[in-house]
Design an enzyme around this catalytic site. Structure first.
Site, PDB file in Angstrom:
ATOM      1  CE1 TYR A 259      -4.215  -1.573  -0.206  1.00 33.13           C
ATOM      2  CE2 TYR A 259      -3.173  -3.177   1.243  1.00 33.13           C
ATOM      3  CZ  TYR A 259      -4.203  -2.818   0.397  1.00 33.13           C
ATOM      4  OH  TYR A 259      -5.221  -3.710   0.144  1.00 33.13           O
ATOM      5  CB  SER A 260       0.545   4.524   1.717  1.00 30.87           C
ATOM      6  OG  SER A 260      -0.659   4.919   1.099  1.00 30.87           O
ATOM      7  CB  THR A 261       5.104   0.922   2.434  1.00 29.61           C
ATOM      8  OG1 THR A 261       4.482   0.815   3.729  1.00 29.61           O
ATOM      9  CG2 THR A 261       6.598   0.774   2.622  1.00 29.61           C
ATOM     10  CB  THR A 262       3.974   2.167  -2.980  1.00 33.35           C
ATOM     11  OG1 THR A 262       3.446   0.874  -2.680  1.00 33.35           O
ATOM     12  CG2 THR A 262       4.499   2.184  -4.405  1.00 33.35           C
ATOM     13  CE  LYS A 263       0.387   8.215  -0.777  1.00 37.05           C
ATOM     14  NZ  LYS A 263      -0.424   7.006  -0.544  1.00 37.05           N
TER      15      LYS A 263
END
Length: 394
Positions: free
Chosen positions: A68-72
């Protein structure tokens, strides 16, 4: 549950293994991995449990999972690489690189406001379907034509899913390739790091399946049922103070375990990685191997105002009210990344988290498939792992 734990811990770091085991026996983990480095060398590299809710596939050393937002944090790195090379000016208007973005009063929005969630373009005004998220050109076209939801630069509001398209399109306009392709060529490939934004089908066999959080009545929600009809994609109801995040509302768990989702590039939300892969990237980033010293300082310079309330997260959840942002990274406001206030990283919905602590020469990552209620380092599974890691460093 009990789970066989695999991997290694350096002498003195056994406490991390003990907490990792407790994550399975006491905190509900299904399958997970945790990795940490000191001076670029792994002192923790552990994995265990199951890659799906049926228990038919074991979590392996090279298992990948949606973070999820760890991708950011990976997406922000793409922009910072270009800035460090002089190819991107973070204070220049986005429209310099992406002319169509100048529509609807957005001509003067600088790139840094994309990275720090201050552009006001946190969602499209035009309803989309969840399938539209797989169409890069369509989403970017809609965002380019979207008026800001608030005066750009005036307030911070988490760009849950639009962040990846906005930053990714700037990278694409400069490099001529997609964000995922750029990162693979410039960062994760050379490092040998298992981190993908747009995961090729050849890697799907080692992807773990995400599992919904346990429902309030104690029953686990099924993760493999047919995908329900997709509602219109919007991350706002009537005004910016009544948000619904795309990430939670319109990326159904059934979709994230499918091939189309895994292959797509949604650079704010669908990176697939191992803990070891994320730790490698953050070790290289914090260790000065990817960016120069001034660039490293720039990305962790606070962009939020003191005690600023996030317009989106503050209206949605208590934990999100006062997150402090650098340029694409969450700053260590609450100690979720250990005792160093200058550590930085990013977390994802459900509990994954990764960070760098340059002053202590530490990098860390935790990924899992059993989604919990926390995020961005606040999930107790990660909190206990980080605590044990820093106790070992004393």
């Amino acid at each position: 549950m009990t789970a066989r734990i695999h991997g290694t811990c350096a002498p003195g770091f056994e406490g991390v293994r003990e907490e990792f085991e407790r994550n399975f026996t006491e905190r509900g983990d299904l399958g997970a991995s945790v990795a940490a480095t000191v001076d670029g060398e792994f002192v923790v590299d552990l994995w265990g449990g199951d890659a799906d809710r049926t228990g038919t596939r074991a979590w392996e050393r090279d298992s990948l999972v949606n973070v999820y937002s760890t991708t950011k944090g990976m997406t922000a790195l793409g922009a910072h690489l270009l800035a460090d090379r002089g190819e991107l000016d973070l204070d220049a208007p986005v429209a310099r690189y992406w002319p169509e973005f100048a529509q609807e009063g957005k001509a003067d929005i600088p790139v840094r406001w994309l990275l720090s969630h201050r552009s006001g373009v946190f969602a499209p005004h035009e309803p989309l379907t969840s399938q539209d998220l797989y169409d890069w050109d369509k989403v970017c076209g809609v965002l380019a034509a979207t008026p800001p939801w608030w005066k750009p630069g005036s307030v911070q509001g988490y760009h849950a899913v639009s962040y990846g398209y906005l930053v990714g399109e700037v990278v694409r306009r400069i490099t001529g390739v997609s964000l995922g392709t750029f990162l693979r060529a410039e960062v994760t490939g050379p490092l040998g790091a298992d981190v993908y934004v747009g995961t090729p089908e050849s890697e799907h066999a080692r992807c773990a399946n995400m599992v919904r959080p346990v429902a309030s009545d104690g029953a686990a929600n099924a993760a493999d049922s047919a995908t329900p009809p997709a509602p219109p994609v919007r991350s706002i109801d009537d005004h910016p103070l009544a948000p619904i995040t795309l990430a939670m509302q319109y990326l159904p768990i059934e979709n994230v375990n499918g091939a189309a989702y895994r292959c797509a590039e949604i650079p704010a939300a669908n990176g697939h990685a191992s803990a070891r892969g994320l730790a490698k990237v953050y070790a290289a980033l914090g260790g000065g191997k990817l960016l120069g010293e001034s660039a490293l300082e720039r990305l962790r310079t606070r962009q939020s105002e003191p005690d600023e309330r996030d317009l989106v997260l503050g209206a949605m959840t208590a934990w999100g009210e006062k997150w402090e942002w650098g340029l694409g990274y969450m700053l260590n406001l609450y100690g979720q990344a250990g005792p160093n206030p200058r550590a930085f990283g990013h977390g994802g919905m459900g509990g994954s988290y990764a960070f760098a602590d340059p002053e202590n020469r530490v990098a860390y990552a935790y990924v899992m498939n059993q989604m919990g209620g926390g995020t961005s380092g606040e999930d107790l599974r990660s909190v206990h792992l980080v605590g044990a890691l820093y106790r070992a460093l004393r």
